[in-house]
Design a protein around this motif. Structure first.
Motif, PDB file in Angstrom:
ATOM      1  N   CYS A  80       0.839  -1.201   0.000  1.00 35.75           N
ATOM      2  CA  CYS A  80       0.000   0.000   0.000  1.00 35.75           C
ATOM      3  C   CYS A  80       0.868   1.243   0.000  1.00 35.75           C
ATOM      4  O   CYS A  80       2.070   1.198   0.266  1.00 35.75           O
ATOM      5  CB  CYS A  80      -0.906   0.017   1.238  1.00 35.75           C
TER       6      CYS A  80
ATOM      7  N   GLU B 212      -1.991   5.345   3.328  1.00 26.41           N
ATOM      8  CA  GLU B 212      -3.123   4.473   3.648  1.00 26.41           C
ATOM      9  C   GLU B 212      -3.001   3.912   5.068  1.00 26.41           C
ATOM     10  O   GLU B 212      -3.896   3.192   5.529  1.00 26.41           O
ATOM     11  CB  GLU B 212      -3.213   3.326   2.639  1.00 26.41           C
TER      12      GLU B 212
ATOM     13  N   LYS C 184      -3.492   5.131   7.910  1.00 24.06           N
ATOM     14  CA  LYS C 184      -4.580   5.472   8.834  1.00 24.06           C
ATOM     15  C   LYS C 184      -5.749   4.497   8.738  1.00 24.06           C
ATOM     16  O   LYS C 184      -6.535   4.370   9.687  1.00 24.06           O
ATOM     17  CB  LYS C 184      -5.066   6.899   8.559  1.00 24.06           C
ATOM     18  N   ASN C 185      -5.869   3.770   7.628  1.00 23.22           N
ATOM     19  CA  ASN C 185      -6.977   2.833   7.433  1.00 23.22           C
ATOM     20  C   ASN C 185      -6.597   1.392   7.748  1.00 23.22           C
ATOM     21  O   ASN C 185      -7.409   0.486   7.555  1.00 23.22           O
ATOM     22  CB  ASN C 185      -7.479   2.915   5.985  1.00 23.22           C
ATOM     23  N   ILE C 186      -5.370   1.167   8.216  1.00 24.37           N
ATOM     24  CA  ILE C 186      -4.887  -0.188   8.482  1.00 24.37           C
ATOM     25  C   ILE C 186      -5.024  -0.501   9.968  1.00 24.37           C
ATOM     26  O   ILE C 186      -4.599   0.280  10.822  1.00 24.37           O
ATOM     27  CB  ILE C 186      -3.421  -0.333   8.036  1.00 24.37           C
ATOM     28  N   ASP C 187      -5.620  -1.635  10.259  1.00 26.42           N
ATOM     29  CA  ASP C 187      -5.814  -2.061  11.647  1.00 26.42           C
ATOM     30  C   ASP C 187      -4.539  -2.719  12.162  1.00 26.42           C
ATOM     31  O   ASP C 187      -4.107  -3.746  11.624  1.00 26.42           O
ATOM     32  CB  ASP C 187      -6.990  -3.038  11.718  1.00 26.42           C
TER      33      ASP C 187
ATOM     34  N   MET D 176       0.058  10.158  11.429  1.00 27.07           N
ATOM     35  CA  MET D 176      -0.533   8.840  11.222  1.00 27.07           C
ATOM     36  C   MET D 176       0.260   7.766  11.949  1.00 27.07           C
ATOM     37  O   MET D 176      -0.303   6.859  12.581  1.00 27.07           O
ATOM     38  CB  MET D 176      -0.590   8.509   9.726  1.00 27.07           C
TER      39      MET D 176
ATOM     40  N   ASP E 155      -0.295   7.946  15.713  1.00 27.83           N
ATOM     41  CA  ASP E 155      -1.598   7.412  16.110  1.00 27.83           C
ATOM     42  C   ASP E 155      -1.575   5.898  16.267  1.00 27.83           C
ATOM     43  O   ASP E 155      -2.401   5.336  16.999  1.00 27.83           O
ATOM     44  CB  ASP E 155      -2.665   7.789  15.081  1.00 27.83           C
ATOM     45  N   LYS E 156      -0.651   5.221  15.590  1.00 29.79           N
ATOM     46  CA  LYS E 156      -0.560   3.761  15.665  1.00 29.79           C
ATOM     47  C   LYS E 156       0.356   3.284  16.796  1.00 29.79           C
ATOM     48  O   LYS E 156       0.419   2.088  17.077  1.00 29.79           O
ATOM     49  CB  LYS E 156      -0.035   3.198  14.337  1.00 29.79           C
TER      50      LYS E 156
END
Length: 224
Positions: free
Chosen positions: A138, A142, A144-147, A175, A178-179
């Motif tokens: 990716c 992207e 921010k959309n990955i768990d 981003m 945040d993870k």
């Protein structure tokens, strides 16, 4: 993008992108850079039982290999979950030509190297007992959309700001933050003043460290 194999000063190989005039690793030494930035100033500073690592980006897979090599030196009583993002996976010919398993004394590294590159994308694969790898194809934005589980250690190994300045600006660092878990560590070969200021602005404690051979400084940043 057209890529070619080059040999760096420590004898390890890297890829060079003609279009960008950019190496995947330092020409002073791909292996010694990976070990200095991501192992000495990264993995070896983390003491958690379960270590969740996020890498931007996978590239040639060298950082995965040096992480496994270091893990094998321990009593293997902890678990590593390694998540790595890559937009432009390398091809099988490049994998064969890089032959990074030759850098390690353990003959098992041939199998480990190929298992890393043959692992299915978007699937978690146990490469060796206690070391799980998930490769995600990716764009970095992207993320921010990955768990992901809370990340303890970030290998921030994007291409340099000269060729991809957007990867070294506030939106991507936010981003990544945040993870991350509180007290999580971000380590990178960069020492740019703008990067230090961004990390401080988004609540990281930033420390300049001695850089790998050929580079005076690098950055460690702990999320507060």
């Amino acid at each position: 993008m057209k890529r070619e194999i080059k040999t760096t000063n420590d004898g390890s190989k890297t890829l060079f992108i003609n279009e960008l005039n950019e190496n995947y690793h330092s020409h002073h030494g791909a292996l010694q850079e990976a070990e200095h930035v991501f192992i000495k100033n990264g993995l070896n500073l983390i003491n958690d039982y379960e270590i969740n690592i996020l890498e931007l980006g996978f590239g040639t897979g060298l950082n995965v290999l040096v992480t496994i090599n270091e893990y094998l030196k321990t009593d293997k009583s902890h678990v590593i979950n390694y998540f790595t993002l890559e937009k432009y996976p390398i091809n099988q010919s490049e994998i064969d030509d890089l032959a990074y398993f030759e850098l390690f004394d353990d003959p098992e590294f041939r199998n480990i190297y190929h298992k890393i590159h043959l692992a299915d994308w978007a699937e978690s694969t146990e490469i060796i007992n206690g070391f799980n790898l998930k490769k995600i194809e990716c764009d970095f934005f992207e993320l921010k959309n990955i768990d992901l589980p809370k990340i303890n250690l970030v290998y921030y190994d994007c291409f340099g700001a000269r060729v991809q300045p957007d990867l070294w600006e506030k939106p991507l660092f936010e981003m990544v933050s945040d993870k991350m878990a509180v007290n999580g560590l971000l380590t990178t070969y960069s020492s740019k003043g703008s990067v230090r200021r961004i990390l401080q602005e988004i609540n990281f404690q930033v420390e300049k460290k001695q850089g790998p051979p050929g580079k005076r400084e690098m950055i460690n940043a702990v999320k507060l």
